[in-house]
Design an enzyme around this catalytic site. Sequence first.
Site, PDB file in Angstrom:
ATOM      1  N   LEU D 230       0.814  -1.218   0.000  1.00 34.33           N
ATOM      2  CA  LEU D 230       0.000   0.000   0.000  1.00 34.33           C
ATOM      3  C   LEU D 230       0.856   1.281   0.000  1.00 34.33           C
ATOM      4  O   LEU D 230       1.693   1.476   0.880  1.00 34.33           O
ATOM      5  CB  LEU D 230      -0.919  -0.001   1.244  1.00 34.33           C
ATOM      6  CG  LEU D 230      -1.895   1.174   1.332  1.00 34.33           C
ATOM      7  CD1 LEU D 230      -2.889   1.153   0.196  1.00 34.33           C
ATOM      8  CD2 LEU D 230      -2.584   1.178   2.679  1.00 34.33           C
ATOM      9  N   ASP D 231       0.621   2.150  -0.958  1.00 38.03           N
ATOM     10  CA  ASP D 231       1.308   3.447  -1.068  1.00 38.03           C
ATOM     11  C   ASP D 231       2.828   3.303  -1.212  1.00 38.03           C
ATOM     12  O   ASP D 231       3.573   4.248  -0.909  1.00 38.03           O
ATOM     13  CB  ASP D 231       0.987   4.353   0.141  1.00 38.03           C
ATOM     14  CG  ASP D 231      -0.491   4.674   0.236  1.00 38.03           C
ATOM     15  OD1 ASP D 231      -1.166   4.638  -0.797  1.00 38.03           O
ATOM     16  OD2 ASP D 231      -0.962   4.949   1.347  1.00 38.03           O
ATOM     17  N   GLN D 232       3.292   2.129  -1.635  1.00 35.48           N
ATOM     18  CA  GLN D 232       4.736   1.914  -1.740  1.00 35.48           C
ATOM     19  C   GLN D 232       5.198   1.663  -3.169  1.00 35.48           C
ATOM     20  O   GLN D 232       6.370   1.415  -3.402  1.00 35.48           O
ATOM     21  CB  GLN D 232       5.153   0.709  -0.866  1.00 35.48           C
ATOM     22  CG  GLN D 232       4.889   0.886   0.608  1.00 35.48           C
ATOM     23  CD  GLN D 232       5.679   2.024   1.196  1.00 35.48           C
ATOM     24  OE1 GLN D 232       6.861   2.166   0.922  1.00 35.48           O
ATOM     25  NE2 GLN D 232       5.022   2.865   1.961  1.00 35.48           N
TER      26      GLN D 232
END
Lengths: 287, 287, 287, 287
Positions: D230-232
């Site tokens: 997530l969000d990476q």
Amino acid sequence: MSQTHHAILLISCPDQKGITAAVTDFVFKRGGNIVDAAQHADAASGAFFMRMEWELAGFGVAKDRIPGEFAPLAEKFKMSWELYFTDEPVKVAVFVSKHLHCLFDLLFRYKSGQLPQARIELIISNHHDAEPLARQWGIEFLHTPVIAEAKAQAEQTQLAALRGKGVGLVILARYHQILSEGFIRHYPRRIINIHHSFLPAFAGASPYAQAHQKGVKLIGATSHYVTRDLDQGPIIEQDTARVNHRHAISDLVEIGQDLERIVLYRAVRWHLEHKILSCGSKTVIFE
Amino acid sequence: MSQTHHAILLISCPDQKGITAAVTDFVFKRGGNIVDAAQHADAASGAFFMRMEWELAGFGVAKDRIPGEFAPLAEKFKMSWELYFTDEPVKVAVFVSKHLHCLFDLLFRYKSGQLPQARIELIISNHHDAEPLARQWGIEFLHTPVIAEAKAQAEQTQLAALRGKGVGLVILARYHQILSEGFIRHYPRRIINIHHSFLPAFAGASPYAQAHQKGVKLIGATSHYVTRDLDQGPIIEQDTARVNHRHAISDLVEIGQDLERIVLYRAVRWHLEHKILSCGSKTVIFE
Amino acid sequence: MSQTHHAILLISCPDQKGITAAVTDFVFKRGGNIVDAAQHADAASGAFFMRMEWELAGFGVAKDRIPGEFAPLAEKFKMSWELYFTDEPVKVAVFVSKHLHCLFDLLFRYKSGQLPQARIELIISNHHDAEPLARQWGIEFLHTPVIAEAKAQAEQTQLAALRGKGVGLVILARYHQILSEGFIRHYPRRIINIHHSFLPAFAGASPYAQAHQKGVKLIGATSHYVTRDLDQGPIIEQDTARVNHRHAISDLVEIGQDLERIVLYRAVRWHLEHKILSCGSKTVIFE
Amino acid sequence: MSQTHHAILLISCPDQKGITAAVTDFVFKRGGNIVDAAQHADAASGAFFMRMEWELAGFGVAKDRIPGEFAPLAEKFKMSWELYFTDEPVKVAVFVSKHLHCLFDLLFRYKSGQLPQARIELIISNHHDAEPLARQWGIEFLHTPVIAEAKAQAEQTQLAALRGKGVGLVILARYHQILSEGFIRHYPRRIINIHHSFLPAFAGASPYAQAHQKGVKLIGATSHYVTRDLDQGPIIEQDTARVNHRHAISDLVEIGQDLERIVLYRAVRWHLEHKILSCGSKTVIFE
């Protein structure tokens, strides 16, 4: 960054099919490892621009014989071209008057290793303010007072010093004298000036006072090559900073100096890395 | 943001001791809770500027009686002053020609609640391009073709519509017609224009083409009040964006449109929040 | 800018009606000409912040008697407050390790008159690199090697030197040692650090390597007050610069250094101008 | 801009001598006019990246036979490669929840001709807010409520719709649902998300509240490819804007939305122009 030395070829010519392939092939056939290649076709003028950089190690042609081997290709495509080598740094003279922030910034970067392609040989000024700084950094200082009636004489002294040192780039780091057309002709696209405004706004004298008077909400700085048209030479770099109604002219001066330092530095660096080509009165910068 | 309504006082006067204290005291003595206060003394002109905002809730004077109570103080300090109330939104007309990006942006923000101080009453255009947009958003559209010989007539129609709606702010969101001096006189400091360059550079027609021709490394946009001097009115806001040799004029247009939208929006918002004062040909903005 | 000296009052207290009026009145009644006044009410915490600056010339109370006269008002509103005078510059110590660009920048600005509110008394380092620079600029240099087992001893030496000089502000201009909680307790909100990342991203060691590894498209720098939580103190200023895939870590370092210089300078300047208030773990800056 | 259609080749492979020359030669020998060529050697990983764009007009190989002809060269240099044609626009689906500013912005640009390489086929949402907008612009709208127990079912519906339309790019324009790993696997490097913070700072929920709490002086936005972390995922573009203590969370939201719109647009545009290559967890962008 790299320890190995490179050749850099800058090319301008009328656009046509096959230029990229031909130049790439020229380098590759002689065992050159291409490190960087960039090109640009200018739709408006129909001109093509290219910068090719390759490693000298493993290249099958000696440096001094490259021009001869490249000539037929250059002729075929009607190229204007320049060839540089990263193991041949550019000798630099910095002209300055009384504001020393740009000079100071360049010297600190130079000493810190940020300008490995330069050898700063000479600081020239119509004042004495920069003299202690020059001495401190161990760089030769030349004082050439510019008095109305003796301006031509001062320029002769300056030109002689530049020639004596083999200077290839003149930096006007807030030099508040207008160079004569005769002087400029000796260094075409070899004199970089920093103007303390966002050109073409506020050309000429006292740009910060002009900006303050106009009430702009951003001030700027512009680095450009010097031509005989004052503050009109090809723009290399510009930047802006926000100001507001609370800022007096003296604040604009202070804020602007931070812009000037960085905008001049970028132009000098790109020039030294042979990343700038001329496109009429404009520049093509392969940064 | 706040649910309670506020009064806002904008003051300009010759600078002298005691103005801040006197105005603060005026509000405090009548039970007003000061929410924001800002002042600026312009050293060059000797003028003093102040913006005072306080809550109407608990204030001991009815809105319509505040001017009368404030008059003696204003006279004492030779103030020019304006009084606004946040429960009285400003009626707005947007003028536009064929480029709709600024209009579109304002409408989306308006609908999203970013311009709570405005009531957009009217969209006026010399073309029909914006008409579907106006209809879609439920805003009245007025088509006023501007033909050379009938320009005066078109302006009369426009002025009548503005008066009919009680418009207090005219936004020129890329309206490519020059308003007459007579028109402008009806809305002093009440007409905001967006110009697609970093003024004072590239005033007049085709600024992106001018910028491209000049080879600047940044393009800009400028919002300003309209005066009779074309593109010379007091600057409210400016911003710039980076461009390079690869950008054609059409790219500058596209990059510039993002600047125009935000630079116009900021000006409109500050105006609607009563944060802009005039200081001769410049603005003081208490953002 | 001004030749006349000013008093500056910084106030924090619970928000309530009448504070602005009371403080303004306090100054005005004693003949003070208010030069600048700014306030902020923090909705989340219910706290009120104010900065009031007035001319000492014509003020009817001697500097040393102002606190006594202000005390009752302060008590009434439960204020935390600080009082400064522009004729009493702050004595400064700069801590540095091996990267000298921030030190260099501060010294040049100091010499150029950009930090008139400071007296740089001392440069402290765990290395010898900055020593020639200190000598060159005529500033005392203290070498305090920081070896694991003797860290406490080094800090005692440093503290003694700071006390001896009456230092009121410690600047960590790329000082690569972690100060102990005991040290920090002596200078609450009086130690400014520059961290070479956009905090809270990339706290701790090697932020440029972390940024390069992550592939961010902007790098940043952050100046903040030092607290016992490493790189977590109240942020004073931040800025960012664009990078891309062509940039090696060494390029990020170079680009970042230009950010660090300006971001540290701004924090130092605002601190020296008494424009910073603390709001829990955040700052309120009346720039 | 151009009317003629182009082929675009994206290449990644281990760096070695001769790649540029070989690819250039491949195109040239078949009569292709090279319009743009860019390359990058990543020192850290030893990988080489190239983007080559040439005119289809005059190229001696039919589009569907290019892969076969290029295969031997690709094999020789162990290339991963992709081939695109500008006359084959990418079919796009936009996922959105309740915040419509990014969707709105994309649609306006799309309609204005700023995304000629896209065909927006579908708007998908777990809410109904975007439905009128979709209808207004004549784009199919799919409502897929995401309820905890039926999430898998919702994704099946979405995937079926994407397949039905032949979607090649999924844009998460503020879609507040986490896509399952199974979903993501269908669109590797084909899902672009906009996150409303300067990643890696403030990943996860409520980034503006996190930023406000931390007291940062700049807020940011990040567009990135979606991976199972997530969000990476690989960052494509970022930008920041200045905020201060006066800004409430709601102000950060508003200022941030302008960032989000532009940062998402740039990522989408570069993707559609086939200017983005993957370098491990990072991106190489030949803008």
